[in-house]
Design an enzyme around this catalytic site. Structure first.
Site, mmCIF file in Angstrom:
data_model
loop_
_atom_site.group_PDB
_atom_site.id
_atom_site.type_symbol
_atom_site.label_atom_id
_atom_site.label_comp_id
_atom_site.label_asym_id
_atom_site.label_seq_id
_atom_site.Cartn_x
_atom_site.Cartn_y
_atom_site.Cartn_z
ATOM 1 N N ARG A 1 1.269 9.363 -10.276
ATOM 2 C CA ARG A 1 1.018 8.076 -9.614
ATOM 3 C C ARG A 1 1.731 6.934 -10.332
ATOM 4 N NH1 ARG A 1 -3.211 7.771 -5.937
ATOM 5 N NH2 ARG A 1 -3.620 5.596 -6.485
ATOM 6 N N ARG B 1 -5.819 -2.464 8.476
ATOM 7 C CA ARG B 1 -6.978 -3.286 8.165
ATOM 8 C C ARG B 1 -6.573 -4.314 7.115
ATOM 9 N NH1 ARG B 1 -7.651 1.767 5.900
ATOM 10 N NH2 ARG B 1 -7.758 1.810 3.618
ATOM 11 N N LEU C 1 10.803 -20.873 -3.868
ATOM 12 C CA LEU C 1 9.802 -19.947 -3.334
ATOM 13 C C LEU C 1 8.581 -19.983 -4.231
ATOM 14 C CD1 LEU C 1 9.007 -17.461 -1.432
ATOM 15 C CD2 LEU C 1 9.905 -16.027 -3.281
ATOM 16 N N GLY D 1 0.617 5.529 -4.551
ATOM 17 C CA GLY D 1 0.126 6.841 -4.954
ATOM 18 C C GLY D 1 0.539 7.930 -3.983
ATOM 19 N N SER E 1 -6.797 -5.348 -6.323
ATOM 20 C CA SER E 1 -8.001 -5.893 -5.709
ATOM 21 C C SER E 1 -9.201 -5.774 -6.641
ATOM 22 C CB SER E 1 -8.303 -5.164 -4.400
ATOM 23 O OG SER E 1 -8.821 -3.874 -4.660
ATOM 24 N N SER E 2 -10.247 -6.508 -6.312
ATOM 25 C CA SER E 2 -11.486 -6.392 -7.085
ATOM 26 C C SER E 2 -12.054 -4.981 -6.974
ATOM 27 C CB SER E 2 -12.507 -7.427 -6.605
ATOM 28 O OG SER E 2 -12.676 -7.366 -5.197
ATOM 29 N N ASP F 1 0.821 -1.199 0.000
ATOM 30 C CA ASP F 1 0.000 0.000 0.000
ATOM 31 C C ASP F 1 0.862 1.259 0.000
ATOM 32 O OD1 ASP F 1 -2.638 0.921 -0.071
ATOM 33 O OD2 ASP F 1 -2.586 1.441 2.039
ATOM 34 N N GLY F 2 0.387 2.285 -0.708
ATOM 35 C CA GLY F 2 0.995 3.607 -0.607
ATOM 36 C C GLY F 2 1.750 4.091 -1.822
ATOM 37 N N TRP G 1 -10.855 -1.976 -9.503
ATOM 38 C CA TRP G 1 -11.467 -1.713 -10.808
ATOM 39 C C TRP G 1 -12.268 -0.410 -10.809
ATOM 40 C CZ3 TRP G 1 -9.659 -4.145 -14.786
ATOM 41 C CH2 TRP G 1 -9.199 -5.458 -14.678
ATOM 42 N N GLU H 1 -0.288 -13.527 12.096
ATOM 43 C CA GLU H 1 0.197 -12.389 12.865
ATOM 44 C C GLU H 1 0.287 -11.184 11.922
ATOM 45 O OE1 GLU H 1 0.915 -12.316 16.146
ATOM 46 O OE2 GLU H 1 0.337 -14.430 16.367
ATOM 47 N N HIS I 1 3.799 3.633 -8.897
ATOM 48 C CA HIS I 1 3.567 2.225 -9.223
ATOM 49 C C HIS I 1 4.844 1.567 -9.749
ATOM 50 C CE1 HIS I 1 -0.587 2.580 -8.276
ATOM 51 N NE2 HIS I 1 -0.897 3.341 -9.305
#
Length: 223
Positions: free
Chosen positions: A15, A176, A113, A5, A47-48, A2-3, A51, A189, A19
């Site tokens: 932006r 979250r 991996l 942008g 994520s969905s 996350d982050g 879109w 965790e 990316h």
């Protein structure tokens, strides 16, 4: 992851630059995971809900994804990394799907991996799809309702055959899950980092894993 942008905006950059820098952080995360002996690394790439973003940004993200798939797969393969994608592929362009399938086929036998990228992914949708597939199995007579327990249900998830995550790392100060691996993260965790994803490095991976090892995982049992 996350982050991207916000990282770009703080520097007065588009932006798309964020990316691109986030894609470089992916390389560092993979190297950090390998150096720590991690066998499964799952990255939430798109994520969905993503879109809903502006079409121009989605096009840029898909272009970056195609570039990554073309540029990085050979190196991943040479380093013994298996790549796979989970999510709703029906919303991805046929050129993207073709590159994903080629990457999965090329790296299928690698063992060092397993790198899983969640694209067009939403955990609630995944669970609903798993329930639908289980119901279809019952309708075909392959299962009875009484036979559906947690172990059998997991076989219908996108992550079938993978262990549940031990550790979830989220960057950019957000605290979250955001519809990511809701079933699978039941006992994971969590580590939340204030820094944005483009600044994530191998030392951050090592520090998060060290914090994980310092925790007492009781799984509901007494101390």
């Amino acid at each position: 992851m996350d982050g991207n942008g916000r990282w770009a905006r703080a520097r007065g950059l588009p932006r798309t630059v964020g990316h691109n820098s986030g894609a470089e952080a992916v390389r560092r995360a993979v190297k950090g995971a390998i150096s720590c002996g991690v066998e499964y690394l799952t990255l939430f790439g798109f994520s969905s809900e993503n879109w809903k973003r502006p079409l121009a940004e989605i096009d840029d993200l898909m272009g970056l994804l195609k570039l990554y798939l073309r540029r990085e797969i050979e190196e991943l393969h040479q380093n013994g990394i298996r790549m796979q994608v989970i999510g709703d592929r029906s919303r991805l362009g046929p050129d993207v799907v073709a590159l994903i399938e080629a990457a999965e086929t090329k790296t299928a036998a690698n063992k060092k991996l397993t790198l899983t990228i969640a694209l067009s992914y939403g955990s609630r949708a995944e669970i609903v799809e798993a329930a639908r597939r289980a119901a279809e199995a019952v309708a075909r007579g392959e299962l009875t309702p009484d036979q559906i327990d947690e172990t059998r249900f997991e076989r219908f998830l996108f992550t079938a055959g993978m262990p549940d995550p031990d550790l979830l790392i989220r960057t950019s100060g957000e605290k979250r899950i955001s519809n990511f691996l809701l079933w699978q993260c039941a006992y994971a965790e969590f580590v939340f980092l204030e820094k944005h994803w483009p600044d994530f490095g191998q030392e951050d991976m090592k520090a998060a894993i060290a914090e994980f090892h310092g925790r007492n995982r009781r799984y509901g049992a007494t101390e």
